[in-house]
Write a protein that holds these residues in place. Structure first.
Motif, PDB file in Angstrom:
ATOM      1  N   GLN A  67      30.475 -46.705  67.312  1.00 14.06           N
ATOM      2  CA  GLN A  67      30.102 -46.614  68.724  1.00 14.06           C
ATOM      3  C   GLN A  67      28.963 -45.625  68.894  1.00 14.06           C
ATOM      4  N   SER A  68      28.019 -45.997  69.740  1.00 15.18           N
ATOM      5  CA  SER A  68      26.920 -45.109  70.135  1.00 15.18           C
ATOM      6  C   SER A  68      26.141 -44.540  68.948  1.00 15.18           C
ATOM      7  N   THR A  69      26.109 -45.257  67.847  1.00 11.46           N
ATOM      8  CA  THR A  69      25.408 -44.794  66.646  1.00 11.46           C
ATOM      9  C   THR A  69      24.032 -45.452  66.586  1.00 11.46           C
ATOM     10  N   TYR A  70      23.036 -44.688  66.144  1.00  8.48           N
ATOM     11  CA  TYR A  70      21.696 -45.235  65.932  1.00  8.48           C
ATOM     12  C   TYR A  70      21.637 -45.792  64.518  1.00  8.48           C
ATOM     13  N   LEU A  71      21.365 -47.085  64.417  1.00  8.85           N
ATOM     14  CA  LEU A  71      21.327 -47.784  63.128  1.00  8.85           C
ATOM     15  C   LEU A  71      19.910 -48.310  62.945  1.00  8.85           C
ATOM     16  N   ILE A  72      19.055 -47.473  62.411  1.00  8.40           N
ATOM     17  CA  ILE A  72      17.635 -47.778  62.301  1.00  8.40           C
ATOM     18  C   ILE A  72      17.298 -48.198  60.874  1.00  8.40           C
ATOM     19  N   GLY A  73      16.790 -49.437  60.744  1.00  6.19           N
ATOM     20  CA  GLY A  73      16.402 -49.935  59.429  1.00  6.19           C
ATOM     21  C   GLY A  73      17.556 -50.121  58.471  1.00  6.19           C
ATOM     22  N   VAL A  74      18.772 -50.213  58.991  1.00  5.59           N
ATOM     23  CA  VAL A  74      19.954 -50.364  58.136  1.00  5.59           C
ATOM     24  C   VAL A  74      20.045 -51.801  57.635  1.00  5.59           C
ATOM     25  N   ASN A  75      20.352 -51.960  56.353  1.00 11.05           N
ATOM     26  CA  ASN A  75      20.497 -53.281  55.744  1.00 11.05           C
ATOM     27  C   ASN A  75      21.980 -53.622  55.629  1.00 11.05           C
ATOM     28  N   PHE A  76      22.439 -54.526  56.524  1.00 10.33           N
ATOM     29  CA  PHE A  76      23.823 -55.000  56.520  1.00 10.33           C
ATOM     30  C   PHE A  76      23.916 -56.392  55.894  1.00 10.33           C
ATOM     31  N   GLU A  77      22.928 -56.802  55.139  1.00  9.71           N
ATOM     32  CA  GLU A  77      22.887 -58.163  54.623  1.00  9.71           C
ATOM     33  C   GLU A  77      24.172 -58.520  53.880  1.00  9.71           C
ATOM     34  N   GLU A  78      24.795 -59.631  54.313  1.00  7.81           N
ATOM     35  CA  GLU A  78      26.033 -60.161  53.718  1.00  7.81           C
ATOM     36  C   GLU A  78      27.187 -59.161  53.756  1.00  7.81           C
ATOM     37  N   ALA A  79      27.117 -58.182  54.635  1.00  5.79           N
ATOM     38  CA  ALA A  79      28.217 -57.220  54.778  1.00  5.79           C
ATOM     39  C   ALA A  79      29.332 -57.830  55.622  1.00  5.79           C
ATOM     40  N   CYS A  80      30.529 -57.303  55.458  1.00  6.79           N
ATOM     41  CA  CYS A  80      31.668 -57.727  56.260  1.00  6.79           C
ATOM     42  C   CYS A  80      31.874 -56.692  57.364  1.00  6.79           C
ATOM     43  N   LEU A  81      31.612 -57.108  58.615  1.00 13.68           N
ATOM     44  CA  LEU A  81      31.762 -56.219  59.768  1.00 13.68           C
ATOM     45  C   LEU A  81      32.843 -56.731  60.721  1.00 13.68           C
ATOM     46  N   THR A  82      33.802 -57.496  60.222  1.00 16.60           N
ATOM     47  CA  THR A  82      34.819 -58.072  61.098  1.00 16.60           C
ATOM     48  C   THR A  82      35.540 -56.980  61.873  1.00 16.60           C
ATOM     49  N   GLU A  83      35.679 -57.237  63.185  1.00 19.30           N
ATOM     50  CA  GLU A  83      36.379 -56.336  64.103  1.00 19.30           C
ATOM     51  C   GLU A  83      35.746 -54.947  64.203  1.00 19.30           C
ATOM     52  N   ALA A  84      34.505 -54.785  63.763  1.00 19.08           N
ATOM     53  CA  ALA A  84      33.828 -53.485  63.869  1.00 19.08           C
ATOM     54  C   ALA A  84      33.466 -53.204  65.325  1.00 19.08           C
ATOM     55  N   ASP A  85      33.398 -51.938  65.676  1.00 21.56           N
ATOM     56  CA  ASP A  85      33.032 -51.527  67.025  1.00 21.56           C
ATOM     57  C   ASP A  85      31.621 -50.947  67.007  1.00 21.56           C
ATOM     58  N   LEU A  86      30.673 -51.730  67.517  1.00 25.32           N
ATOM     59  CA  LEU A  86      29.277 -51.305  67.628  1.00 25.32           C
ATOM     60  C   LEU A  86      28.881 -51.175  69.097  1.00 25.32           C
ATOM     61  N   SER A  87      29.864 -50.944  69.944  1.00 20.45           N
ATOM     62  CA  SER A  87      29.553 -50.833  71.367  1.00 20.45           C
ATOM     63  C   SER A  87      28.610 -49.660  71.610  1.00 20.45           C
ATOM     64  N   ASN A  88      27.631 -49.916  72.463  1.00 21.00           N
ATOM     65  CA  ASN A  88      26.614 -48.923  72.835  1.00 21.00           C
ATOM     66  C   ASN A  88      25.794 -48.407  71.654  1.00 21.00           C
ATOM     67  N   ALA A  89      25.866 -49.078  70.522  1.00 18.53           N
ATOM     68  CA  ALA A  89      25.047 -48.688  69.362  1.00 18.53           C
ATOM     69  C   ALA A  89      23.630 -49.212  69.550  1.00 18.53           C
ATOM     70  N   THR A  90      22.682 -48.562  68.890  1.00 22.36           N
ATOM     71  CA  THR A  90      21.304 -49.042  68.869  1.00 22.36           C
ATOM     72  C   THR A  90      20.998 -49.530  67.468  1.00 22.36           C
ATOM     73  N   LEU A  91      20.674 -50.818  67.368  1.00 21.88           N
ATOM     74  CA  LEU A  91      20.303 -51.410  66.082  1.00 21.88           C
ATOM     75  C   LEU A  91      18.825 -51.741  66.154  1.00 21.88           C
ATOM     76  N   HIS A  92      18.035 -50.981  65.440  1.00 18.25           N
ATOM     77  CA  HIS A  92      16.580 -51.153  65.463  1.00 18.25           C
ATOM     78  C   HIS A  92      16.108 -51.555  64.072  1.00 18.25           C
ATOM     79  N   CYS A  93      15.460 -52.710  63.986  1.00 20.18           N
ATOM     80  CA  CYS A  93      14.988 -53.239  62.694  1.00 20.18           C
ATOM     81  C   CYS A  93      16.115 -53.337  61.671  1.00 20.18           C
ATOM     82  N   ALA A  94      17.323 -53.629  62.137  1.00 25.86           N
ATOM     83  CA  ALA A  94      18.466 -53.779  61.229  1.00 25.86           C
ATOM     84  C   ALA A  94      18.509 -55.202  60.689  1.00 25.86           C
TER      85      ALA A  94
END
Length: 196
Positions: free
Chosen positions: A63-90
């Motif tokens: 939650q509310s985390t800045y995720l800049i340039g993060v590579n989540f390719e083929e990652a498992c994010l099931t049921e993850a909470d990314l509410s109010n997060a900023t994903l920039h160039c992810a």
């Protein structure tokens, strides 16, 4: 980084979040590909240019985390909470986002190609046009979602193009004209909304 060292950093970060000492996690510019972060609490952690390719991030809280340039390719994010997060160039290409909470998240130049997007909470998302309509069907809380920029439709376990959605509706509800027509009315409504 190996799993043992990562676990120590995650433990210290959780203590920091609870004001019990610890230390804020800085996972920037680190290769965490294939590692297990499931169930971790990573709110407000530093994650810039982090490689999380094929990592297990199920039930992680970012939650509310800045995720800049993060590579989540083929990652498992099931049921993850990314509410109010900023994903920039992810990069979320091929990632499993089933059940992810993206409420209020801000997506800027994010790659979602081939990502699994079923049951995602898209409410108040910024950076993408997502039209979500609740449909009264045989399933409880069934929704049809259209993500305009990706030209992807989701409903229940379905994800695909408009033509694939129509074929699935025809196949699944071939003996229920009333329900089939209800789906088509919702599809037409969504198409009219995004055309404006």
């Amino acid at each position: 980084m190996n799993q043992e060292k990562l676990n120590i950093i995650l433990e210290k970060h959780e203590k920091w979040l609870r004001d019990k000492g610890g230390e804020r996690a800085d996972l920037s510019n680190i290769d965490l590909s294939g590692l297990d972060l499931s169930g971790s609490k990573l709110e407000r952690a530093y994650l810039k240019n982090t490689n999380l390719t094929r990592a297990n991030l199920s039930n992680v809280n970012m939650q509310s985390t800045y995720l800049i340039g993060v590579n989540f390719e083929e990652a498992c994010l099931t049921e993850a909470d990314l509410s109010n997060a900023t994903l920039h160039c992810a990069n979320l290409g091929g990632a499993n986002l089933s059940g992810v909470n993206l409420e209020g998240a801000y997506l800027i130049r994010v790659n979602l190609s081939d990502a699994y997007l079923n049951w995602v909470n898209w409410q108040n998302i910024k950076g993408l046009t997502a039209v979500i309509v609740q449909v009264d069907t045989t399933r409880r809380n069934n929704q049809i979602t259209y993500i305009k920029e990706l030209d992807i439709w989701t409903t229940g376990c379905f994800q695909g193009t408009l033509d694939e959605l129509k074929a699935a509706v025809e196949q699944t509800h071939k003996h229920n004209e009333k329900l089939r027509n209800r789906y088509y009315r919702v599809i037409d409504f969504i198409l009219n909304e995004v055309a404006e």
